[in-house]
Design a protein around this motif. Structure first.
Motif, PDB file in Angstrom:
ATOM      1  N   LEU A  74       0.956  -1.089  -0.003  1.00 21.86           N
ATOM      2  CA  LEU A  74      -0.107   0.038   0.018  1.00 21.86           C
ATOM      3  C   LEU A  74       0.872   1.173  -0.038  1.00 21.86           C
ATOM      4  O   LEU A  74       2.162   1.057   0.695  1.00 21.86           O
ATOM      5  CB  LEU A  74      -1.018   0.049   1.309  1.00 21.86           C
ATOM      6  N   MET A  75       0.279   2.185  -0.737  1.00 21.23           N
ATOM      7  CA  MET A  75       1.013   3.611  -0.679  1.00 21.23           C
ATOM      8  C   MET A  75       0.350   4.472   0.325  1.00 21.23           C
ATOM      9  O   MET A  75      -0.950   4.311   0.704  1.00 21.23           O
ATOM     10  CB  MET A  75       0.982   4.301  -1.926  1.00 21.23           C
TER      11      MET A  75
ATOM     12  N   TRP B   2      -9.199   4.532   0.327  1.00 19.72           N
ATOM     13  CA  TRP B   2     -10.505   3.705  -0.162  1.00 19.72           C
ATOM     14  C   TRP B   2      -9.939   2.781  -1.046  1.00 19.72           C
ATOM     15  O   TRP B   2      -8.805   2.797  -1.806  1.00 19.72           O
ATOM     16  CB  TRP B   2     -11.511   4.749  -1.016  1.00 19.72           C
ATOM     17  N   VAL B   3     -10.918   1.679  -1.545  1.00 22.76           N
ATOM     18  CA  VAL B   3     -10.578   0.744  -2.497  1.00 22.76           C
ATOM     19  C   VAL B   3     -11.971   0.727  -3.161  1.00 22.76           C
ATOM     20  O   VAL B   3     -12.999   0.478  -2.666  1.00 22.76           O
ATOM     21  CB  VAL B   3     -10.372  -0.655  -1.739  1.00 22.76           C
TER      22      VAL B   3
ATOM     23  N   LEU C 108     -10.454   1.835   3.027  1.00 21.47           N
ATOM     24  CA  LEU C 108      -9.195   0.842   3.207  1.00 21.47           C
ATOM     25  C   LEU C 108      -9.207   0.271   4.499  1.00 21.47           C
ATOM     26  O   LEU C 108      -8.997  -0.967   4.556  1.00 21.47           O
ATOM     27  CB  LEU C 108      -8.055   1.804   2.782  1.00 21.47           C
ATOM     28  N   GLU C 109      -9.688   0.897   5.580  1.00 22.69           N
ATOM     29  CA  GLU C 109      -9.513   0.575   7.180  1.00 22.69           C
ATOM     30  C   GLU C 109     -10.427  -1.076   6.968  1.00 22.69           C
ATOM     31  O   GLU C 109      -9.790  -1.860   7.508  1.00 22.69           O
ATOM     32  CB  GLU C 109     -10.273   1.227   7.867  1.00 22.69           C
ATOM     33  N   LYS C 110     -11.649  -0.846   6.406  1.00 20.76           N
ATOM     34  CA  LYS C 110     -12.427  -2.168   6.464  1.00 20.76           C
ATOM     35  C   LYS C 110     -11.875  -3.298   5.820  1.00 20.76           C
ATOM     36  O   LYS C 110     -11.592  -4.524   6.389  1.00 20.76           O
ATOM     37  CB  LYS C 110     -13.830  -1.892   5.640  1.00 20.76           C
ATOM     38  N   MET C 111     -11.129  -2.796   4.392  1.00 22.18           N
ATOM     39  CA  MET C 111     -10.352  -3.804   3.789  1.00 22.18           C
ATOM     40  C   MET C 111      -9.270  -4.671   4.597  1.00 22.18           C
ATOM     41  O   MET C 111      -8.924  -5.824   4.359  1.00 22.18           O
ATOM     42  CB  MET C 111     -10.183  -3.237   2.427  1.00 22.18           C
TER      43      MET C 111
ATOM     44  N   VAL D   4      -7.040   0.645  -5.257  1.00 16.83           N
ATOM     45  CA  VAL D   4      -6.714   1.653  -4.023  1.00 16.83           C
ATOM     46  C   VAL D   4      -6.727   3.382  -4.325  1.00 16.83           C
ATOM     47  O   VAL D   4      -5.920   3.468  -5.581  1.00 16.83           O
ATOM     48  CB  VAL D   4      -5.507   1.208  -3.515  1.00 16.83           C
ATOM     49  N   THR D   5      -7.429   3.872  -3.888  1.00 16.86           N
ATOM     50  CA  THR D   5      -7.507   5.540  -4.252  1.00 16.86           C
ATOM     51  C   THR D   5      -7.547   6.254  -3.030  1.00 16.86           C
ATOM     52  O   THR D   5      -7.642   5.650  -1.963  1.00 16.86           O
ATOM     53  CB  THR D   5      -9.105   5.727  -5.005  1.00 16.86           C
TER      54      THR D   5
END
Lengths: 173, 416
Positions: B190-191, B196-197, B213-216, B260-261
């Motif tokens: 991850l950068m 978000w994803v 992203l946290e949930k992912m 990933v955004t």
């Protein structure tokens, strides 16, 4: 248990965790060229919009041909979701959520049509045609005038009427 | 040891108390009844059907099917089918009866040609074959999946005269097995700007949702198995995103791409749909977690009590926030309550089966259940859920459900 052994045990827990979360590394690397072909994502700032452009006039013809049967001539009287009208209805007893009354971003209109419409033949419209149909939908919602040409440059700058109507839930704030 | 039923709350709700008893005599009677010379029913007179490669339910249960709702006009695959909870028990929904919500039908995906792309703000964009994913460590958990539009018809001004599954059947529960997404994201690297994803499905609508992203990285999986077998096509074969406790639409089926955004994509399904209209006309986005909820499945509309007597009230309780702590049941419209017994499996973000004994005296009764989860959230009344909720705001309805039992034993949906 001595402090030392306790510390050692928790270290193992941590390491065990890290170990369990390790994969065999079987992903193939993806080159940026192939990504461009396969990625649909368009962001509200316009990132991801393809080259091309379309006019309201072109959009009118395409809409009649590919969309009207389900969404109605005026975008309001079809058997499927209304795409136009509903302005000011959100606080009424019968809210009508449309591209004009509800959608916060113009990029979403392009994005969704490119992904999913026309329903029976998604992906059948070219980028130019998708810009054109998007222009038509924005035009019938009084968001752009009939001379506006949509492109990757102009679409993200369009201010949707309900842009400020959306708030993020506490879960993501 | 046995149990004795003693009254615990009004209108016949019973609790169990242990007492000593001798049970040997009953067993002996059963044994003697099966001695030689006893009568045989037709199916005991000759060997039955052979083995088969795939099982099917009894032909006498042929009616046990999903409730099919109409697809959007001019389409066949844009709609829902619901789990008939009034005919089921336990905490696992049989895969064939798991609810469906599709937006462009069920794709027929060749697993050899399907790829999962992981790209965007990562150091190494990766593409995984389905075979490759099957070599990753798998975690398996029993968890619910609920459409955020489940129970939406309960926002109607008058209580719809529908069966339990028709009202609340966009909830199902399965054992989901899959690869933790954190493993795949770690491999891609991850950068730091990633927040978000954006997840895309490989259906004809390329359905897309933006997921924090946290949930992912927390408990999201790329699910490959449902109830021990590879996912069924209607549930995302060959792979789907599964986000425990979150609204079903976000668990993108037929997952093909994860990008990933640093921001959400604001897709149609997180703005126009699956956002919650509020009384002032604004709409709340990204309300992912499903609230604490319960529903009595037996008795419920679709079932009839044929005579007064002792019944078991049974139902499902769940919460997107974690485990169910307790479920209170009332048989007198909410005047008095008794805690129901919870079946053994009380799991996080899973359905929990609750039960309580009820002595129905044959007069009209109003049955309610109210769940509390481990975070302390209590299932709200309909009045509270509907407060500040304008017409046209129908997602995330989790109010206490009331069933009215009439003196003829019919069960119907009522508002209290």
């Amino acid at each position: 248990m001595s402090m030392y052994r306790f510390a050692l045990a928790s270290l193992f827990v941590i390491m065990g965790h890290a170990h369990a979360a390790q994969g065999p590394g079987l992903g193939d690397s993806l080159d940026p060229g192939s990504l461009q072909k396969h990625d649909f994502t368009i962001l509200p700032d316009g990132a991801g919009l393809p080259p091309g452009s379309g006019s309201v006039e072109e959009g009118a013809k395409l809409y009649t041909q590919h969309c009207q049967a389900c969404h109605g001539e005026d975008g309001q009287s079809g058997s499927n979701d209304a795409l136009a009208g509903g302005l000011g209805s959100l606080t009424s007893a019968k809210p009508v959520k449309t591209v004009g009354s509800f959608w916060p971003y113009a990029t979403t209109v392009f994005d969704y049509i490119r992904r999913a419409m026309p329903y029976a033949a998604p992906g059948s419209l070219s980028a130019d045609q998708t810009y054109a149909v998007t222009a038509w939908l924005l035009y019938i919602n009084d968001i752009i005038d009939e001379d506006t040409r949509l492109s990757a440059r102009t679409l993200p700058n369009i201010e949707m009427p309900n842009r400020r109507g959306f708030v993020w839930s506490e879960e993501v704030r | 040891m046995g149990d004795q039923l003693i009254p615990e709350a009004g209108n016949g709700l019973m609790g169990r108390r242990a007492f000593m008893t001798a049970t040997a005599s009953t067993a002996a009677t059963l044994l003697s009844a099966s001695a030689a010379g006893a009568q045989r029913t037709p199916w005991m007179r000759a060997p039955g059907a052979p083995m088969s490669e795939s099982g099917v339910p009894s032909r006498h249960e042929a009616g046990l099917q999903r409730v099919l709702f109409a697809s959007a006009p001019g389409t066949t695959g844009a709609g829902t089918s619901a789990t008939p909870h009034e005919h089921l028990d336990g905490i696992i929904t049989p895969s064939r009866l798991h609810f469906e919500r599709h937006h462009a039908g069920i794709p027929d995906i060749d697993p050899d040609r399907h790829r999962l792309m992981l790209h965007g703000l990562v150091q190494r964009p990766l593409s995984f074959s389905v075979d490759a994913l099957h070599r990753y460590p798998i975690v398996s958990r029993i968890q619910f999946l609920e459409c955020s539009g489940n129970s939406a018809m309960m926002t109607a001004p008058e209580p719809p005269r529908l069966e339990c599954g028709q009202l609340h059947g966009l909830l199902s529960s399965s054992e989901w097995g899959g690869v933790p997404l954190s493993i795949l994201l770690d491999e891609a690297g991850l950068m730091p700007q990633g927040r978000w994803v954006v997840a895309d499905g490989a259906d004809a609508a390329v359905l897309a949702r933006s997921i924090p992203l946290e949930k992912m990285m927390d408990d999201a999986i790329v699910a490959l198995y449902q109830n021990g077998e590879p996912l069924r096509p209607a549930n995302g074969y060959p792979l789907r995103l599964f986000l425990p406790g979150w609204e079903g639409n976000a668990s993108v089926k037929w997952l093909r791409s994860l990008r990933v955004t640093d921001q959400p994509a604001m897709t149609k399904d997180e703005t126009s749909k699956y956002s919650d209209l509020r009384a002032d006309g604004s709409a709340e986005m990204f309300t992912f977690e499903m609230g604490v909820k319960s529903v009595i499945t037996t008795p419920s509309p679709g079932l009839i009590l044929d005579q007064p007597g002792l019944y078991q009230i049974s139902g499902l309780a769940w919460s997107g926030a974690g485990r169910v702590q307790s479920v209170a049941v009332s048989a007198d419209g909410g005047r008095t309550w008794a805690d129901a017994q919870l079946d053994a499996h009380v799991l996080s973000r899973s359905v929990t089966r609750f039960r309580t004994a009820w002595q129905w005296n044959g007069s009209p009764a109003t049955l309610l259940s109210r769940a509390t989860d481990e975070s302390g959230s209590v299932q709200p009344s309909r009045e509270v859920v509907m407060r500040d909720r304008p017409p046209g705001s129908y997602y995330h309805y989790n109010a206490i459900q009331a069933w009215q039992v009439s003196d003829s034993g019919e069960v119907s949906n009522v508002y209290v």
